[in-house]
Structures are given as C-alpha cells and as structure tokens.
Design an enzyme around this catalytic site. Structure first.
Site, PDB file in Angstrom:
ATOM      1  N   GLY A 138       8.737  28.275  10.248  1.00 30.19           N
ATOM      2  CA  GLY A 138       7.810  28.519  11.828  1.00 30.19           C
ATOM      3  C   GLY A 138       8.479  29.696  12.413  1.00 30.19           C
ATOM      4  N   HIS A 188      20.538  34.498   9.184  1.00 32.32           N
ATOM      5  CA  HIS A 188      19.528  35.921   9.109  1.00 32.32           C
ATOM      6  C   HIS A 188      20.272  36.946   8.218  1.00 32.32           C
ATOM      7  CE1 HIS A 188      22.281  36.621  12.644  1.00 32.32           C
ATOM      8  NE2 HIS A 188      22.439  37.764  12.155  1.00 32.32           N
ATOM      9  N   PRO A 251       8.320  43.860  18.740  1.00 31.17           N
ATOM     10  CA  PRO A 251       7.628  44.510  19.952  1.00 31.17           C
ATOM     11  C   PRO A 251       6.398  45.082  19.846  1.00 31.17           C
ATOM     12  CG  PRO A 251       9.895  44.830  20.104  1.00 31.17           C
ATOM     13  CD  PRO A 251       9.687  44.258  18.635  1.00 31.17           C
ATOM     14  N   GLU A 253       4.321  44.433  17.190  1.00 31.75           N
ATOM     15  CA  GLU A 253       3.428  43.347  16.862  1.00 31.75           C
ATOM     16  C   GLU A 253       2.824  42.544  17.984  1.00 31.75           C
ATOM     17  OE1 GLU A 253       3.690  38.985  14.233  1.00 31.75           O
ATOM     18  OE2 GLU A 253       4.967  40.696  13.860  1.00 31.75           O
ATOM     19  N   GLY A 350     -21.652  25.242  31.081  1.00 30.99           N
ATOM     20  CA  GLY A 350     -21.981  23.876  30.801  1.00 30.99           C
ATOM     21  C   GLY A 350     -21.994  23.254  29.508  1.00 30.99           C
ATOM     22  N   GLU A 378       6.566  29.973  24.245  1.00 28.07           N
ATOM     23  CA  GLU A 378       7.776  29.343  24.737  1.00 28.07           C
ATOM     24  C   GLU A 378       9.043  30.043  24.064  1.00 28.07           C
ATOM     25  OE1 GLU A 378       4.521  26.402  24.958  1.00 28.07           O
ATOM     26  OE2 GLU A 378       5.322  27.673  23.168  1.00 28.07           O
TER      27      GLU A 378
END
Length: 388
Positions: A138, A188, A251, A253, A350, A378
C-alpha cells in the site's frame, strides 16, 4: 455534456497559448467522454486514444524537445488534466502516463534511456505505467517485496503489483523493486527503479481486470513477474536510491491529482446549477428554493478556494519551490473538496442522482478513490504534521 462554465477570473499562470491548449484539451476530452459507457464496459479506452493524443501534441508537453516533447512547462500538463476532469472523463490515464512516468525518465534517465523511451511515450506509440503498489505494501513503500536479483548483465524479477493504472495497455513500466538487499530489513535503502519494456517479455503477465466501485473505464489491473529478465542497463537512476527518487517525484504526482480534483468539482457545480434551473417542482424550479441556492453558493465558494490553492501550488512548482508538505496539502484538501461537493450536488438531483446514466452519479463513484491513491489523505496529513 457541454464545457464547464469558466471561472470568474483567469488563473494567474494562464496565458493566451495555454488558453489555446485549454480549448484543444477540452474538445479532445469531450470526445473521450462521449464514449465513456463503452470504455466502462471494456474497462479501458481504445488504444488509438493514446496515438491521437500524441498526434495532437497532448503527451510530453513538458518533456524537452530533443526527446520528442514540446519543451513546455508543467502548466501545460495541468491544463490537460483539469480539462479532462471538467469534461467528466476519468477513464484515460493521462496523469500517470504524462505527469508521472515520463518525468521519472526525464529526471533520472541516462541520455541513452531518454532518447530510447521518451519519443515513444510522447507520440503515444507507447503507454506508460508505474508498478508501485503491492497487495501487502500500500502506501508503505518500505514494505515492497518485489525482488530484482542481479545475474550478470540482467536482473531477474519476481513479484506482483496491484491497482496499476494503464496496466492493460502498458508498453513501458517503471517498476519499484528491491535490488540491494534480499529482505525487507533494508527498508527503503534496498529499493530501485527498473524500466520494463513489456513486448515479448517472458514471465510477465497482466493479471485480472479489477472491479472497482467507480472509474470503470480506467485500465486498472494486477501485474505478475515470474523470473522476468531485464537488462541491468534498464536501471533508472541510482541502484538503492529508488525510494528517494519516488519521494522527489511525488509532489508533482500529487499536484496532478489536485488538478483532476478541482476540474471535477468545477464540473459538479456546473451540473448542479443546470439541473437546479431546469428541474420544475413546487410551482417553480429547484433553484427557487433557498436551500438549493445556499448549497450551490457554498459549493462554488469551496471550489473557488480549491482552485486558488491549486493555482498557488502550480506557480510554486513552476518556480521549483513546491515542497512535499505543500503538495500534500493540495492533494488532500482538493480531493476532500471534490468528494464533498459532488456529494452535495448529487443530493440536489434526488433519486436521479443515484442513476448511473447521470454524470453526477458516475462522478460520485469515481471520486472516492481520489482520497486514497497517490498517498491516502491520512498519510498526507501525517506528512504535513511532520513539517510543522
């Protein structure tokens, strides 16, 4: 569906040349939207959408001319992204191809790599994708498990990716893989970027079409790699520096996603105003009701504020001053505005707003992912908080 109503002012970064591009991009995007139902059924745009975009000069706008681009600025890319959203289209993977993939190569490619790959991407002969997200990773790129083990002059790649935009058409994939270390403990520091040319690539498989709640016309699939051999010469940038390369490009992207968010929100207000003025009820129109007028007044103000933030960030980016925290603010806030405005406008329709034959319904379903991909909102807030 006609063009979205213009804002009451011209963005400070716009000029006459960009307005000409704006008209071209709007016309092209409306042509795509005219086929949106068919694209939704086949889960991708027609392949010739890409070549036509290339012929019109809509791809590679900010790529240097010596590599097949137009040598323009990010503002030109932003115009296309905004107009695509204002036309109601969320099927063509322009942002991934033009704003993300090509600029990884511009930023980190060798001279040979740039001359080999960029002209094909700028012409639309090739379609680009980014192989970043994995089922178990993710937004946490340090958990990437796809491996590229060196064997002489080749990398042997094994792993899987998911939620990949342009996966079905992709001729070139910028793949995020672990090269320097064989386990995740490296974090990383073990991640690199490798470019895959998909034609006749043994061991490469395009997985199932992913069934999404929205953006049904967008080409989104899984990708699988089983002992795929790629030349070491296809390493993009420095080995083991892939995570840093990704962070440097995020940034732009996220600014691209903000462009689509604002364009979509502008369209929602336009649709809401048109519907309110034409919908007859209670011996008048929907617009005669104070609540309707207040909702549209509030939504139009929110959209104008979002556009102003976007304009500010585009100008910062063109000056080379857009930092990660500011781009994160633009991404999370504009996508929140997009979802909130579309939801409120849909309410004005509606029961018809719940019917997929109405553009506002498609927009409602398609907008939700905007708060998730490109870094969940988040995560954006966490990045902003770290900068305070």
């Amino acid at each position: 569906m006609g063009p979205a109503a213009p804002l009451p002012y011209r963005s400070p970064w716009m000029d006459d040349e960009l307005e000409d591009l704006q008209r071209l991009a709007a016309t092209f995007s409306r042509e795509i939207f005219a086929n949106i139902d068919r694209y939704s059924e086949q889960h991708q745009v027609d392949r010739d959408v890409w070549t036509k975009a290339g012929e019109l000069g809509l791809l590679g706008l900010s790529v240097p001319e010596e590599y097949g681009g137009s040598g323009a600025t990010f503002a030109h890319e932003a115009v296309v992204a905004i107009e695509q959203a204002k036309a109601g289209d969320d099927s063509w993977g322009f942002v991934v191809h033009a704003i993300i993939v090509t600029h990884y190569i511009v930023a980190y490619g060798t001279e040979e790599q740039k001359r080999k790959w960029l002209p094909k991407l700028c012409s639309g002969e090739w379609v680009g994708a980014v192989g970043m997200t994995e089922p178990g990773a993710g937004s946490d790129l340090k958990r990437v498990s796809t491996r590229a083990v060196r064997d002489g002059d080749e990398f042997i790649i094994n792993g899987s990716k998911t939620f990949i935009t342009n996966a079905g058409h992709a001729d070139l994939i910028v793949l995020v893989a672990r090269t320097c270390e064989r386990d995740k403990a490296a974090g990383h520091k073990g991640i690199s970027l490798i470019v895959l040319e998909t034609s006749d690539l043994d061991g490469f498989e395009r997985g199932r079409v992913l069934q999404k709640i929205g953006q049904h016309g967008q080409d989104t699939r899984e990708l699988h790699f089983t002992d795929v051999r790629v030349p070491v010469a296809n390493l993009l940038g420095e080995e083991g520096r892939g995570f840093y390369h990704l962070m440097e490009q995020l940034p732009q992207e996220r600014l691209g996603l903000a462009c689509t968010a604002v364009g979509s929100a502008e369209l929602a207000v336009k649709l809401g105003v048109e519907h309110a003025k034409s919908r007859e009820l209670f011996d008048g129109t929907l617009m005669d009701l104070q609540n309707t007028r207040f909702v549209l007044a509030e939504c139009s103000t929110d959209v104008l504020a979002a556009r102003t933030l976007l304009d500010h960030c585009i100008m910062l980016h063109m000056e080379g001053k857009l930092d990660s925290a500011t781009a994160s603010r633009a991404k999370y806030w504009t996508t929140d505005v997009q979802c909130n405005v579309i939801d409120r406008v849909l309410q004005l329709f509606g029961g018809y707003g719940f019917m997929l034959e109405y553009p506002i319904a498609k927009m409602y379903a398609g907008a939700r992912i905007q708060k998730i991909y490109g870094g969940a909102n988040e995560v954006m807030k966490e990045l902003i908080a770290r900068s305070l």
